[in-house]
Design a protein around this motif. Structure first.
Motif, PDB file in Angstrom:
ATOM      1  N   GLY A  40      -5.473   7.175  -0.910  1.00 14.34           N
ATOM      2  CA  GLY A  40      -5.052   5.770  -1.301  1.00 14.34           C
ATOM      3  C   GLY A  40      -4.562   5.079  -0.107  1.00 14.34           C
ATOM      4  N   LYS A  41      -4.403   5.604   1.031  1.00 14.28           N
ATOM      5  CA  LYS A  41      -3.963   4.680   2.081  1.00 14.28           C
ATOM      6  C   LYS A  41      -4.702   4.281   3.004  1.00 14.28           C
ATOM      7  N   VAL A  42      -4.196   3.020   3.106  1.00 12.13           N
ATOM      8  CA  VAL A  42      -4.959   1.693   4.081  1.00 12.13           C
ATOM      9  C   VAL A  42      -4.682   1.944   5.565  1.00 12.13           C
TER      10      VAL A  42
ATOM     11  N   HIS B 186     -14.194   1.336   3.823  1.00 11.80           N
ATOM     12  CA  HIS B 186     -13.547   2.536   2.989  1.00 11.80           C
ATOM     13  C   HIS B 186     -14.316   3.677   3.150  1.00 11.80           C
TER      14      HIS B 186
ATOM     15  N   PHE C  44       1.779   1.942  -3.441  1.00 10.36           N
ATOM     16  CA  PHE C  44       0.635   2.321  -4.167  1.00 10.36           C
ATOM     17  C   PHE C  44       0.214   3.949  -3.888  1.00 10.36           C
TER      18      PHE C  44
ATOM     19  N   TYR D  33      -9.881   2.202   3.978  1.00  6.82           N
ATOM     20  CA  TYR D  33      -9.249   2.784   2.873  1.00  6.82           C
ATOM     21  C   TYR D  33      -9.701   4.345   2.627  1.00  6.82           C
TER      22      TYR D  33
ATOM     23  N   VAL E 219      -4.599  -1.790  -4.684  1.00  3.79           N
ATOM     24  CA  VAL E 219      -4.507  -1.032  -3.457  1.00  3.79           C
ATOM     25  C   VAL E 219      -3.093  -1.543  -2.577  1.00  3.79           C
TER      26      VAL E 219
ATOM     27  N   ARG F 242     -13.957   1.800  -6.932  1.00  4.43           N
ATOM     28  CA  ARG F 242     -12.711   2.499  -6.536  1.00  4.43           C
ATOM     29  C   ARG F 242     -11.915   1.882  -5.545  1.00  4.43           C
ATOM     30  N   VAL F 243     -11.994   0.925  -5.130  1.00  2.65           N
ATOM     31  CA  VAL F 243     -11.395   0.120  -4.332  1.00  2.65           C
ATOM     32  C   VAL F 243     -10.980  -1.367  -4.561  1.00  2.65           C
TER      33      VAL F 243
ATOM     34  N   ASN G 122       0.812  -1.084   0.036  1.00  2.00           N
ATOM     35  CA  ASN G 122      -0.108  -0.041  -0.055  1.00  2.00           C
ATOM     36  C   ASN G 122       0.850   1.066  -0.065  1.00  2.00           C
TER      37      ASN G 122
END
Length: 253
Positions: free
Chosen positions: A248-250, A165, A81, A243, A122, A116-117, A78
């Protein structure tokens, strides 16, 4: 998922699809189990493609043996990403051939159906790395739970991650339906406890409900006769995450 205010037709359609998924999912799991009996191993690893003559090709990753290691590998992917440095080598022809006879994924992930996920993107992973199960709002039914059980028990992944998310449309639709006192559909009924649990918490109502839903899904999974004992024995790690669509961060719970 971003979607308009819920209608009775929308939720009735979702209910019908969920019911159909239960039957189809059971049949699919039976077929998968038959095809993957040879896929188990004592250590969960990501088999790399065989390097061509001359020493080229993707590097072989060390085997994953614990849930902590699996979670760390997901976080590393991630980070790539988020920094726009994604480029894992698990997608080409060599990788496809390498995993064609057996699979050794290192994590099972339950995520939303939101377009989007995309879970593999991701976490910057490729073919054979993850068992991915998706349902609207991470709602559980027999086929979803059975698929997760297949990942952790049959394929032996040491990590089960529930990924909520930002701005989840399923949870948002549930809030609107409950506020309007409309028809209680399958999705609304399943997500209602999360909305109620988040009531009164400081901060954004939708975000709080999404986090509460991840917590409740994990609690439900721990009641599974397959998943619960695996966690208690130390063979499986359960974790929740959130998410951020914007970054874009988890974020691990």
């Amino acid at each position: 998922m971003t979607e308009p205010a819920p209608t009775r037709r929308h939720f009735l359609t979702a209910t019908a699809l969920a019911a159909a998924g239960t039957t189809l999912g059971a049949a699919a799991l039976t077929a998968c189990a038959a095809n993957d009996q040879g896929a188990k191993s004592n250590t969960t690893q990501t088999p790399a493609a065989a390097a061509p003559a001359g020493g080229g090709g993707p590097a072989v990753e060390p085997p994953v043996t614990t849930g902590e290691q699996a979670l760390e590998r997901l976080q590393e992917g991630n980070a790539r990403f988020v920094s726009d440095q994604a480029g894992h080598d698990d997608e080409g022809t060599e990788r496809r051939v390498a995993v064609s006879q057996a699979q050794h994924p290192f994590a099972t992930v339950l995520g939303c159906v939101d377009s989007r996920v995309p879970i593999e993107l991701v976490f910057d992973r490729g073919l054979g790395d993850l068992v991915v199960v998706r349902s609207a709002g991470e709602v559980l039914d027999h086929s979803v739970t059975g698929s997760l059980e297949f990942g952790v028990a049959e394929l032996g992944t040491p990590l089960l991650l529930v990924l909520g998310h930002q701005r989840c449309g399923a949870v948002d639709a549930t809030i609107k339906a409950l506020d309007a006192e409309g028809d209680i559909s399958y999705l609304v009924k399943a997500l209602q406890p999360a909305v109620q649990q988040a009531a009164g918490r400081p901060g954004d109502r939708l975000t709080n409900a999404i986090h509460a839903n991840v917590e409740l899904v994990l609690a439900q999974l721990r009641k599974s006769a397959v998943i619960g004992p695996l966690e208690k024995s130390g063979k499986l790690k359960l974790a929740g995450a959130y998410y951020e669509l914007d970054t874009g961060k988890v974020i691990i719970s």
